[in-house]
Design a protein around this motif. Sequence first.
Motif: not given
Length: 263
Positions: A19-23, A42-53, A67-71
């Motif tokens: 899921i892109t933009g999953g944070s 698997v979720l991606t985030y652009r800037q919100q690393a803390a929210e994604a995790h 898993v959270a991956l930056a994208l």
Amino acid sequence: MTTSVTLTPSSSSSPIVLITGGSRGLGRSAALAAAKSGIDVVLTYRQQAAEAHAVVAEIESLGRRAVALALDVGDVASFGAFAAQLAQALQTTWQRERFDFLVNNAGMGVHTPFAETTEAQFDALANVHFKGVFFLTQKLLPLMNDGGRILNVSSGLARFALPGYAAYAAMKGAIEVLSRYLAKELGPRGIAVNVVAPGAIETDFGDGAVRDNAQLNAFIASQTALGRVGVPDDIGPLVAALLQPSTRWVNAQRVEASGGMFL
């Protein structure tokens, strides 16, 4: 562990959705709803690393893996490196080479009258909402299992017109056409492709206008058959439902979830 989802793919392990933009917002709701239905994420985030995790931790508390991956979905040049990172995450976390479902959800909003929309604004929207979806999906196809699903997120604005959203809505209209073509071309692999088109939702999207502007919120509610503005959890469970075996025959369809806006 037996889950509510079974696929043709390869193993009895739980299916995996990307899921892109999953944070945050709709993506977060979709990720949690998918996890509750027995799907790993698997979720991606652009800037919100803390929210994604934090979302990853919530999913893990439900007994699923995540898993959270930056994208940056607007940066097509980065997709090759992202695909390699995804392949590594699949191997490390699941001991698998492929995932099952792709939800192209990540986005950003621009509210500007047509006559004042700049080329830079247009290009930013095109890169995130159309070009990015097109080429990210293309890049990830080799990592997808046959018999899976692709779900693209559009908008009610592709059906009805509100001033200020011409560029944004045009990109979503393009995604709806693209989705039908994907359904046709990926049919031989057993991959179904559908569109979810939310109406106005109370999130931080577009600087939180629908959520925080009381006048706008009241206007939308007055134009919605069910009498209120949507919330993320009106959409997330629908996304999860369209990944279930019970909806396997739904293909090349646009499913609007707007509570009945502008009927």
